[in-house]
Design a protein around this motif. Structure first.
Motif, PDB file in Angstrom:
ATOM      1  N   SER A   1      10.795  10.740  -7.336  1.00  0.00           N
ATOM      2  CA  SER A   1       9.971  11.124  -6.195  1.00  0.00           C
ATOM      3  C   SER A   1       8.488  10.899  -6.507  1.00  0.00           C
ATOM      4  CB  SER A   1      10.210  12.592  -5.855  1.00  0.00           C
ATOM      5  OG  SER A   1       9.703  13.415  -6.903  1.00  0.00           O
ATOM      6  N   LEU A   2       7.676  11.149  -5.507  1.00  0.00           N
ATOM      7  CA  LEU A   2       6.236  10.987  -5.678  1.00  0.00           C
ATOM      8  C   LEU A   2       5.693  11.843  -6.810  1.00  0.00           C
ATOM      9  CD1 LEU A   2       4.953  10.897  -1.993  1.00  0.00           C
ATOM     10  CD2 LEU A   2       4.764   9.074  -3.690  1.00  0.00           C
TER      11      LEU A   2
ATOM     12  N   ASN B   1       1.624   5.491 -11.053  1.00  0.00           N
ATOM     13  CA  ASN B   1       1.067   5.292  -9.721  1.00  0.00           C
ATOM     14  C   ASN B   1      -0.203   4.438  -9.749  1.00  0.00           C
ATOM     15  OD1 ASN B   1       3.157   6.814  -8.674  1.00  0.00           O
ATOM     16  ND2 ASN B   1       1.959   8.690  -8.554  1.00  0.00           N
TER      17      ASN B   1
ATOM     18  N   ASN C   1       1.169   0.884  -9.723  1.00  0.00           N
ATOM     19  CA  ASN C   1       2.205   0.560  -8.725  1.00  0.00           C
ATOM     20  C   ASN C   1       3.500   0.093  -9.388  1.00  0.00           C
ATOM     21  OD1 ASN C   1       0.288   1.154  -6.806  1.00  0.00           O
ATOM     22  ND2 ASN C   1       0.641  -0.686  -5.593  1.00  0.00           N
TER      23      ASN C   1
ATOM     24  N   ASN D   1       2.127   4.938  -3.412  1.00  0.00           N
ATOM     25  CA  ASN D   1       1.729   6.331  -3.575  1.00  0.00           C
ATOM     26  C   ASN D   1       2.252   7.236  -2.472  1.00  0.00           C
ATOM     27  OD1 ASN D   1       0.351   5.889  -5.992  1.00  0.00           O
ATOM     28  ND2 ASN D   1      -1.511   5.290  -4.918  1.00  0.00           N
ATOM     29  N   TYR D   2       3.121   6.695  -1.628  1.00  0.00           N
ATOM     30  CA  TYR D   2       3.684   7.488  -0.541  1.00  0.00           C
ATOM     31  C   TYR D   2       5.206   7.528  -0.569  1.00  0.00           C
ATOM     32  CZ  TYR D   2      -1.008   6.737   1.263  1.00  0.00           C
ATOM     33  OH  TYR D   2      -2.369   6.672   1.398  1.00  0.00           O
ATOM     34  N   ALA D   3       5.807   6.794  -1.506  1.00  0.00           N
ATOM     35  CA  ALA D   3       7.255   6.581  -1.414  1.00  0.00           C
ATOM     36  C   ALA D   3       7.983   6.928  -2.695  1.00  0.00           C
ATOM     37  CB  ALA D   3       7.532   5.116  -1.059  1.00  0.00           C
TER      38      ALA D   3
ATOM     39  N   TRP E   1      10.874   2.334   3.202  1.00  0.00           N
ATOM     40  CA  TRP E   1       9.676   2.658   3.993  1.00  0.00           C
ATOM     41  C   TRP E   1       9.918   2.099   5.376  1.00  0.00           C
ATOM     42  CZ3 TRP E   1       5.991   6.007   3.102  1.00  0.00           C
ATOM     43  CH2 TRP E   1       4.832   5.967   3.879  1.00  0.00           C
TER      44      TRP E   1
ATOM     45  N   ASP F   1       0.801  -1.224   0.000  1.00  0.00           N
ATOM     46  CA  ASP F   1       0.000   0.000   0.000  1.00  0.00           C
ATOM     47  C   ASP F   1       0.835   1.277   0.000  1.00  0.00           C
ATOM     48  OD1 ASP F   1      -2.317  -1.607   2.248  1.00  0.00           O
ATOM     49  OD2 ASP F   1      -2.299  -1.524   0.055  1.00  0.00           O
ATOM     50  N   ILE F   2       2.139   1.159  -0.189  1.00  0.00           N
ATOM     51  CA  ILE F   2       2.988   2.325   0.044  1.00  0.00           C
ATOM     52  C   ILE F   2       3.415   3.044  -1.221  1.00  0.00           C
ATOM     53  CG2 ILE F   2       3.884   1.253   2.138  1.00  0.00           C
ATOM     54  CD1 ILE F   2       6.546   0.842   0.592  1.00  0.00           C
TER      55      ILE F   2
END
Length: 114
Positions: free
Chosen positions: A52-53, A73, A76, A30-32, A99, A27-28
């Motif tokens: 980067s994001l 994104n 994934n 979109n955050y990493a 993460w 699940d990460i």
């Protein structure tokens, strides 16, 4: 649980192109930030490219202008488009995300040879 699976490696002649893909399960994504590393025989693992994001990319000097990192994104997935390949690009290429700890894929072999 985070898992990374790379694909797209192979044997290519000097001057050729390859595109590597890395799918992140978890699940990460979109955050990493996402990274590509490589390790040649007898050498340390080195950072090749990072994204980067928001899509900002950085490259090692040795690949700047030849490699392009991108991410989707919605899928994934992070990509590494490699053009103008040279024998010194021969290595195992690894996808990486940090993460709270480092996660690595299993690696995909890229061999540049005539």
């Amino acid at each position: 649980q985070v898992q990374l699976v790379e694909s797209g490696g192979g044997l290519v002649q000097p001057g050729g192109s390859l595109t590597l893909s890395c799918v992140l399960s978890g699940d990460i994504f979109n955050y990493a930030d996402m990274n590509w590393y490589r390790q040649a025989p007898g050498r340390e693992r080195e950072l090749v490219a990072e994204i980067s994001l928001n899509g900002a990319a950085k490259y090692a000097n040795s690949v700047k202008g030849r490699f392009t990192i991108s991410r989707d994104n919605a899928k994934n997935t992070v990509y590494l488009q490699m053009n103008g390949l040279m024998p010194e690009d021969t290595a195992v290429y690894y996808c990486n995300v940090y993460w709270f700890t480092d996660y690595w894929g299993q690696g995909t072999q890229v061999t540049v040879s005539s």
